[in-house]
Enzyme design. Structure first.
Site, short mmCIF file in Angstrom:
data_model
loop_
_atom_site.label_atom_id
_atom_site.label_comp_id
_atom_site.label_asym_id
_atom_site.label_seq_id
_atom_site.Cartn_x
_atom_site.Cartn_y
_atom_site.Cartn_z
N ARG A 28 0.83 -1.22 0.00
CA ARG A 28 0.00 0.00 0.00
C ARG A 28 0.86 1.27 0.00
NH1 ARG A 28 -5.62 -0.36 1.62
NH2 ARG A 28 -6.29 -2.36 0.78
N ARG A 32 -3.45 6.69 1.05
CA ARG A 32 -3.98 7.88 1.73
C ARG A 32 -3.05 8.54 2.73
NH1 ARG A 32 -9.32 4.70 3.21
NH2 ARG A 32 -7.63 3.22 3.47
N ARG A 41 -6.41 11.71 -6.02
CA ARG A 41 -7.70 11.01 -5.87
C ARG A 41 -8.85 12.01 -5.98
NH1 ARG A 41 -9.59 8.09 -0.42
NH2 ARG A 41 -10.00 10.27 0.03
N ASP A 78 -6.69 -2.54 -7.53
CA ASP A 78 -7.24 -3.20 -6.35
C ASP A 78 -7.47 -4.67 -6.67
OD1 ASP A 78 -8.25 -2.28 -3.57
OD2 ASP A 78 -9.66 -3.82 -4.23
N TYR A 155 -14.98 -11.68 -0.22
CA TYR A 155 -15.66 -10.41 -0.54
C TYR A 155 -16.89 -10.65 -1.42
CZ TYR A 155 -11.82 -7.78 1.49
OH TYR A 155 -10.91 -7.26 2.37
O1 CP3 Z 1 0.02 -1.49 -2.61
C1 CP3 Z 1 -0.24 -0.57 -3.40
O2 CP3 Z 1 0.19 0.60 -3.28
C2 CP3 Z 1 -1.04 -0.90 -4.65
C3 CP3 Z 1 -2.43 -0.75 -4.59
C4 CP3 Z 1 -3.33 -1.67 -3.81
C5 CP3 Z 1 -4.58 -1.22 -3.29
N1 CP3 Z 1 -5.27 -2.27 -2.79
C6 CP3 Z 1 -5.05 0.19 -3.37
C7 CP3 Z 1 -6.16 0.60 -2.49
C8 CP3 Z 1 -3.25 -3.03 -3.50
C9 CP3 Z 1 -2.11 -4.00 -3.75
C10 CP3 Z 1 -4.48 -3.40 -2.88
C11 CP3 Z 1 -4.82 -4.78 -2.46
C12 CP3 Z 1 -6.03 -5.04 -1.69
N2 CP3 Z 1 -7.25 -4.46 -1.79
C13 CP3 Z 1 -6.15 -6.08 -0.73
C14 CP3 Z 1 -5.06 -7.07 -0.38
C15 CP3 Z 1 -4.01 -6.50 0.45
C16 CP3 Z 1 -4.39 -6.24 1.87
O3 CP3 Z 1 -4.38 -5.06 2.24
O4 CP3 Z 1 -4.67 -7.20 2.59
C17 CP3 Z 1 -7.45 -6.05 -0.22
C18 CP3 Z 1 -8.02 -6.96 0.85
C19 CP3 Z 1 -8.15 -5.03 -0.92
C20 CP3 Z 1 -9.59 -4.68 -0.80
C21 CP3 Z 1 -9.77 -3.28 -0.40
N3 CP3 Z 1 -9.52 -2.20 -1.21
C22 CP3 Z 1 -10.21 -2.79 0.85
C23 CP3 Z 1 -10.58 -3.67 2.02
C24 CP3 Z 1 -10.21 -1.40 0.74
C25 CP3 Z 1 -10.67 -0.42 1.77
C26 CP3 Z 1 -9.71 -0.49 2.89
C27 CP3 Z 1 -9.33 0.83 3.38
O5 CP3 Z 1 -8.14 0.95 3.69
O6 CP3 Z 1 -10.21 1.72 3.45
C28 CP3 Z 1 -9.74 -1.05 -0.53
C29 CP3 Z 1 -9.54 0.32 -1.05
C30 CP3 Z 1 -8.14 0.70 -1.46
N4 CP3 Z 1 -7.34 -0.05 -2.26
C31 CP3 Z 1 -7.47 1.90 -1.14
C32 CP3 Z 1 -6.23 1.86 -1.81
C33 CP3 Z 1 -5.16 2.93 -1.85
C34 CP3 Z 1 -8.04 3.05 -0.32
C35 CP3 Z 1 -9.05 3.72 -1.16
C36 CP3 Z 1 -9.08 5.22 -1.05
O7 CP3 Z 1 -8.15 5.90 -1.54
O8 CP3 Z 1 -10.06 5.70 -0.49
#
Ligand code: CP3
Length: 352
Positions: A28, A32, A41, A78, A155
């Site tokens: 990640r 944010r 964003r 994602d 999910y």
């Molecule tokens: O790592 C990186 O920088 C690359 C981008 C990336 C994102 N999601 C961007 C993201 C990667 C590799 C993921 C993987 C992901 N997404 C996983 C597996 C990794 C882990 O964290 O266990 C999972 C379970 C998801 C599903 C997901 N996407 C969730 C549960 C959420 C919300 C969680 C939260 O933090 O609010 C997301 C949204 C998401 N994916 C964000 C980002 C930067 C936040 C969205 C935003 O900017 O509002």
């Protein structure tokens, strides 16, 4: 013609070759906690609009590389793009995480799930990969990724995040054959999605199994690991004359690192609940290890961050095959300067 790779520490470490220092990137890393991410964003409108705009997705992918000089870039996207392309209707409700309008609950729901063509509904991901590869211009390798079938299924069946996994585990125990059908379709989708990412320019692949750790050992083998094995067996493992290393990461999966290594993957992600020394003993140095600083360590002072980085490096010990990372994604309230302290400490303390 693609530019030659200037910094290949990450790929060499995953191949367990000697490196002059330990490479470092962060799960990640674009997100944010970075004010420059929040600005882009906002410009995009929302998170999914950002993911589906290749130029903006490229811009945020490069932000942490520019700021911290990390040794690998990861595609900004994602894991839930696949279920979205299957027609589940992904949306993000502010402060609540991901939601699906059409969750998968019945046999009819599973039977109508398509295996998406990655060059059609997921074209925007491939366009992002090729744009990022072009803009990186050989600075560092690009990591492509997907969720594991089990994690995607949680999910898809729950319809979003969950604390008790009641619907997906309900399906697992009440109708395991149905869950297997769904996992098989999802695994096929992941294979063609990841191979298309390699085709578009991804130089390494990572599979995120965020929820494998909620299963019993027998169920982990049957419902999570088995489908990651199917994926490892189906992936393109070489491109442009170079190996495309594959990393598997099961959060809370420390007890299974040995059977995960048996899949034939190149590396394993390790969370902070197991010492790297134990992880290394368990895997017998057959694979590289990526991890494993507790993400909350970045809330500490610069001195404590340095001390904790040293602990992780010392726990891995001598020899090749370590990629430094957090044990899970960076938290959104972390001060970016603290990540800078971590990266500097890795560079300095791992110098050979
Ligand atoms: O790592 C990186 O920088 C690359 C981008 C990336 C994102 N999601 C961007 C993201 C990667 C590799 C993921 C993987 C992901 N997404 C996983 C597996 C990794 C882990 O964290 O266990 C999972 C379970 C998801 C599903 C997901 N996407 C969730 C549960 C959420 C919300 C969680 C939260 O933090 O609010 C997301 C949204 C998401 N994916 C964000 C980002 C930067 C936040 C969205 C935003 O900017 O509002």
């Amino acid at each position: 013609m693609t530019a030659a790779l200037q910094n290949d520490l990450y790929l060499r470490a995953l191949n367990r070759e000697d490196t002059e220092r330990t490479p470092v990137w962060v799960m990640r890393q674009a997100g944010r906690y970075l004010p420059e991410y929040l600005r882009v964003r906002q410009q995009a409108g929302d998170f999914m609009s950002l993911c589906s705009n290749p130029e903006l997705a490229c811009e945020v992918t490069l932000q942490p590389i520019d700021r911290f000089n990390l040794d690998a870039a990861i595609l900004f996207s994602d894991i839930l793009t696949i279920p979205d392309a299957m027609g589940l209707g992904l949306h993000f409700e502010t402060g609540e995480g991901p939601k699906f309008s059409n969750p998968v609950r019945t046999r009819a729901d599973v039977e109508k799930l398509p295996v998406p063509d990655p060059t059609d509904k997921l074209r925007y991901v491939m366009d992002a990969v090729s744009t990022i590869r072009r803009e990186l211009n050989g600075r560092v390798p690009l990591i492509g990724f997907s969720g594991s079938p089990w994690t995607l299924a949680t999910y898809m069946v729950e319809g979003g995040g969950t604390k008790d996994f009641s619907k997906i585990k309900g399906m697992l125990f009440a109708d395991p054959a149905l869950l297997h059908e769904m996992l098989d379709k999802t695994a096929q989708s992941v294979i063609s999605y990841l191979n298309a990412q390699v085709e578009a320019g991804a130089q390494s692949l990572m599979i995120f199994d965020t929820w494998g750790g909620v299963l019993s050992p027998a169920d982990y083998r049957e419902f999570s690991l088995r489908y990651m094995q199917q994926i490892v067996d189906g992936l393109t493992r070489k491109a442009d004359g170079r190996k495309v290393p594959v990393v598997l990461f099961t959060k809370n999966g420390g007890q299974w690192l040995d059977i995960m290594a048996d899949t034939g993957c190149d590396g394993l992600g390790v969370d902070w609940t197991i010492d790297l020394a134990d992880a290394r003993r368990k895997t017998g140095d057959r694979v590289a290890l990526q991890g494993n600083l507790d993400p909350s360590a970045l809330y500490g002072s610069p001195e404590s961050i340095r001390a904790n980085v040293k602990r992780v490096l010392d726990s891995y010990g001598e020899g090749p095959g370590h990629v430094f990372n957090l044990g899970h994604g960076i938290h959104q309230h972390v001060n970016p300067e603290h990540l800078g302290v971590m990266v500097e400490a890795v560079r300095e303390l791992s110098q050979r």
